[in-house]
Design a protein around this motif. Structure first.
Motif, PDB file in Angstrom:
ATOM      1  N   LEU A  52       0.817  -1.217   0.000  1.00  0.00           N
ATOM      2  CA  LEU A  52       0.000   0.000   0.000  1.00  0.00           C
ATOM      3  C   LEU A  52       0.849   1.264   0.000  1.00  0.00           C
ATOM      4  O   LEU A  52       0.556   2.218  -0.720  1.00  0.00           O
ATOM      5  CB  LEU A  52      -0.918   0.013   1.222  1.00  0.00           C
ATOM      6  CG  LEU A  52      -2.237  -0.723   1.076  1.00  0.00           C
ATOM      7  CD1 LEU A  52      -2.981  -0.745   2.398  1.00  0.00           C
ATOM      8  CD2 LEU A  52      -3.080  -0.068   0.014  1.00  0.00           C
ATOM      9  N   ARG A  53       1.893   1.279   0.804  1.00  0.00           N
ATOM     10  CA  ARG A  53       2.718   2.484   0.907  1.00  0.00           C
ATOM     11  C   ARG A  53       3.423   2.776  -0.411  1.00  0.00           C
ATOM     12  O   ARG A  53       3.455   3.918  -0.872  1.00  0.00           O
ATOM     13  CB  ARG A  53       3.740   2.318   2.021  1.00  0.00           C
ATOM     14  CG  ARG A  53       4.585   3.561   2.212  1.00  0.00           C
ATOM     15  CD  ARG A  53       5.444   3.450   3.422  1.00  0.00           C
ATOM     16  NE  ARG A  53       4.560   3.504   4.599  1.00  0.00           N
ATOM     17  CZ  ARG A  53       4.934   3.134   5.810  1.00  0.00           C
ATOM     18  NH1 ARG A  53       6.135   2.688   6.012  1.00  0.00           N
ATOM     19  NH2 ARG A  53       4.086   3.219   6.813  1.00  0.00           N
ATOM     20  N   ARG A  54       3.987   1.755  -1.048  1.00  0.00           N
ATOM     21  CA  ARG A  54       4.670   1.964  -2.335  1.00  0.00           C
ATOM     22  C   ARG A  54       3.687   2.331  -3.436  1.00  0.00           C
ATOM     23  O   ARG A  54       4.013   3.120  -4.325  1.00  0.00           O
ATOM     24  CB  ARG A  54       5.452   0.722  -2.735  1.00  0.00           C
ATOM     25  CG  ARG A  54       6.708   0.537  -1.955  1.00  0.00           C
ATOM     26  CD  ARG A  54       7.481  -0.628  -2.503  1.00  0.00           C
ATOM     27  NE  ARG A  54       8.723  -0.829  -1.786  1.00  0.00           N
ATOM     28  CZ  ARG A  54       9.502  -1.859  -1.961  1.00  0.00           C
ATOM     29  NH1 ARG A  54       9.184  -2.805  -2.818  1.00  0.00           N
ATOM     30  NH2 ARG A  54      10.617  -1.970  -1.276  1.00  0.00           N
ATOM     31  N   PHE A  59       1.798   6.604  -7.089  1.00  0.00           N
ATOM     32  CA  PHE A  59       0.757   7.414  -7.717  1.00  0.00           C
ATOM     33  C   PHE A  59       0.816   8.886  -7.318  1.00  0.00           C
ATOM     34  O   PHE A  59       0.394   9.744  -8.077  1.00  0.00           O
ATOM     35  CB  PHE A  59      -0.637   6.864  -7.395  1.00  0.00           C
ATOM     36  CG  PHE A  59      -1.019   5.700  -8.256  1.00  0.00           C
ATOM     37  CD1 PHE A  59      -1.279   5.861  -9.604  1.00  0.00           C
ATOM     38  CD2 PHE A  59      -1.109   4.434  -7.716  1.00  0.00           C
ATOM     39  CE1 PHE A  59      -1.627   4.795 -10.399  1.00  0.00           C
ATOM     40  CE2 PHE A  59      -1.465   3.350  -8.505  1.00  0.00           C
ATOM     41  CZ  PHE A  59      -1.717   3.532  -9.843  1.00  0.00           C
ATOM     42  N   PHE A  60       1.317   9.184  -6.121  1.00  0.00           N
ATOM     43  CA  PHE A  60       1.245  10.550  -5.632  1.00  0.00           C
ATOM     44  C   PHE A  60       2.605  11.227  -5.528  1.00  0.00           C
ATOM     45  O   PHE A  60       2.791  12.105  -4.690  1.00  0.00           O
ATOM     46  CB  PHE A  60       0.514  10.579  -4.293  1.00  0.00           C
ATOM     47  CG  PHE A  60      -0.904  10.095  -4.413  1.00  0.00           C
ATOM     48  CD1 PHE A  60      -1.822  10.790  -5.179  1.00  0.00           C
ATOM     49  CD2 PHE A  60      -1.310   8.927  -3.804  1.00  0.00           C
ATOM     50  CE1 PHE A  60      -3.123  10.347  -5.314  1.00  0.00           C
ATOM     51  CE2 PHE A  60      -2.610   8.469  -3.931  1.00  0.00           C
ATOM     52  CZ  PHE A  60      -3.513   9.177  -4.692  1.00  0.00           C
ATOM     53  N   GLN A  61       3.538  10.865  -6.396  1.00  0.00           N
ATOM     54  CA  GLN A  61       4.786  11.611  -6.502  1.00  0.00           C
ATOM     55  C   GLN A  61       4.481  12.949  -7.174  1.00  0.00           C
ATOM     56  O   GLN A  61       3.571  13.052  -7.996  1.00  0.00           O
ATOM     57  CB  GLN A  61       5.813  10.849  -7.340  1.00  0.00           C
ATOM     58  CG  GLN A  61       6.329   9.609  -6.690  1.00  0.00           C
ATOM     59  CD  GLN A  61       7.259   8.834  -7.610  1.00  0.00           C
ATOM     60  OE1 GLN A  61       7.612   9.302  -8.683  1.00  0.00           O
ATOM     61  NE2 GLN A  61       7.640   7.661  -7.178  1.00  0.00           N
ATOM     62  N   ARG A  62       5.262  13.958  -6.845  1.00  0.00           N
ATOM     63  CA  ARG A  62       4.997  15.302  -7.367  1.00  0.00           C
ATOM     64  C   ARG A  62       5.066  15.341  -8.892  1.00  0.00           C
ATOM     65  O   ARG A  62       4.224  15.940  -9.539  1.00  0.00           O
ATOM     66  CB  ARG A  62       5.985  16.291  -6.779  1.00  0.00           C
ATOM     67  CG  ARG A  62       5.770  17.707  -7.239  1.00  0.00           C
ATOM     68  CD  ARG A  62       6.614  18.641  -6.458  1.00  0.00           C
ATOM     69  NE  ARG A  62       6.094  18.708  -5.110  1.00  0.00           N
ATOM     70  CZ  ARG A  62       5.666  19.822  -4.538  1.00  0.00           C
ATOM     71  NH1 ARG A  62       5.743  20.954  -5.184  1.00  0.00           N
ATOM     72  NH2 ARG A  62       5.188  19.822  -3.326  1.00  0.00           N
ATOM     73  N   PHE A  94      -2.398   6.301 -18.055  1.00  0.00           N
ATOM     74  CA  PHE A  94      -1.542   5.110 -18.002  1.00  0.00           C
ATOM     75  C   PHE A  94      -0.277   5.325 -18.823  1.00  0.00           C
ATOM     76  O   PHE A  94       0.818   4.981 -18.384  1.00  0.00           O
ATOM     77  CB  PHE A  94      -2.316   3.895 -18.530  1.00  0.00           C
ATOM     78  CG  PHE A  94      -1.550   2.613 -18.468  1.00  0.00           C
ATOM     79  CD1 PHE A  94      -1.509   1.881 -17.297  1.00  0.00           C
ATOM     80  CD2 PHE A  94      -0.876   2.140 -19.578  1.00  0.00           C
ATOM     81  CE1 PHE A  94      -0.800   0.689 -17.236  1.00  0.00           C
ATOM     82  CE2 PHE A  94      -0.166   0.960 -19.530  1.00  0.00           C
ATOM     83  CZ  PHE A  94      -0.129   0.228 -18.348  1.00  0.00           C
ATOM     84  N   PHE A  95      -0.431   5.911 -20.001  1.00  0.00           N
ATOM     85  CA  PHE A  95       0.739   6.193 -20.841  1.00  0.00           C
ATOM     86  C   PHE A  95       1.683   7.169 -20.139  1.00  0.00           C
ATOM     87  O   PHE A  95       2.899   6.967 -20.139  1.00  0.00           O
ATOM     88  CB  PHE A  95       0.299   6.753 -22.194  1.00  0.00           C
ATOM     89  CG  PHE A  95       1.447   7.174 -23.056  1.00  0.00           C
ATOM     90  CD1 PHE A  95       2.234   6.225 -23.689  1.00  0.00           C
ATOM     91  CD2 PHE A  95       1.752   8.516 -23.216  1.00  0.00           C
ATOM     92  CE1 PHE A  95       3.303   6.615 -24.473  1.00  0.00           C
ATOM     93  CE2 PHE A  95       2.821   8.912 -23.995  1.00  0.00           C
ATOM     94  CZ  PHE A  95       3.601   7.959 -24.624  1.00  0.00           C
ATOM     95  N   LEU A  96       1.134   8.214 -19.535  1.00  0.00           N
ATOM     96  CA  LEU A  96       1.982   9.175 -18.837  1.00  0.00           C
ATOM     97  C   LEU A  96       2.655   8.563 -17.610  1.00  0.00           C
ATOM     98  O   LEU A  96       3.811   8.863 -17.313  1.00  0.00           O
ATOM     99  CB  LEU A  96       1.166  10.392 -18.404  1.00  0.00           C
ATOM    100  CG  LEU A  96       0.711  11.342 -19.502  1.00  0.00           C
ATOM    101  CD1 LEU A  96      -0.107  12.472 -18.906  1.00  0.00           C
ATOM    102  CD2 LEU A  96       1.893  11.901 -20.272  1.00  0.00           C
ATOM    103  N   LEU A  97       1.940   7.696 -16.896  1.00  0.00           N
ATOM    104  CA  LEU A  97       2.512   7.081 -15.704  1.00  0.00           C
ATOM    105  C   LEU A  97       3.656   6.129 -16.032  1.00  0.00           C
ATOM    106  O   LEU A  97       4.674   6.096 -15.353  1.00  0.00           O
ATOM    107  CB  LEU A  97       1.438   6.304 -14.942  1.00  0.00           C
ATOM    108  CG  LEU A  97       0.613   7.042 -13.920  1.00  0.00           C
ATOM    109  CD1 LEU A  97      -0.484   6.147 -13.386  1.00  0.00           C
ATOM    110  CD2 LEU A  97       1.464   7.544 -12.792  1.00  0.00           C
TER     111      LEU A  97
END
Length: 132
Positions: A52-54, A59-62, A94-97
């Motif tokens: 969960l933490r990873r 997902f929530f990196q700047r 998804f492509f951007l991630l």
């Protein structure tokens, strides 16, 4: 060798079912229930695989916040029964991630294609497909 825990094995199964439901939902002309169920299963499986933490950190990196908002917004649109628009938004997110992973995936596929058995198989399939 990396040891795989039972939670990671369960996560791979859940993610596999999620991908199956997403593909099946697309094949059935964007069935919103199947797509929503597949999205939820995929995200749950990802949380089981890497934790969960990873998952939250990924997902929530700047620098990934815009991509995550598109991806999770697309999931929300699919859950709210706007499957076509939701899948478009989700695909863009998804492509951007995962765009930083694409060179590694293509490099891996390039090494797989250099295996002697697969190389001969692809050479035979290329020569047999004539247009005449």
């Amino acid at each position: 060798m990396v040891a795989i825990t039972e939670f990671q094995k369960i996560g791979v199964g859940i993610s596999g079912f999620g991908i199956f439901f997403i593909l099946f939902g697309v094949l059935l002309y964007f069935d919103s229930v199947l797509l929503a169920f597949g999205n939820i299963l995929f995200l749950t499986g990802l949380a089981f695989i890497i934790g969960l933490r990873r998952t939250a950190h990924f997902f929530f990196q700047r620098q990934k916040l815009r991509a995550s908002s598109f991806f999770l917004g697309g999931v929300a649109l699919v859950v709210l029964r706007w499957p076509r628009i939701g899948m478009l938004v989700e695909s863009y997110g998804f492509f951007l991630l995962f765009k930083s992973f694409f060179p590694m995936v293509f490099g891996f596929l390039g090494t797989v294609l250099n295996l002697p058995f697969l190389t001969t198989l692809f050479n035979l399939s290329e020569s047999s497909s004539s247009m005449v």
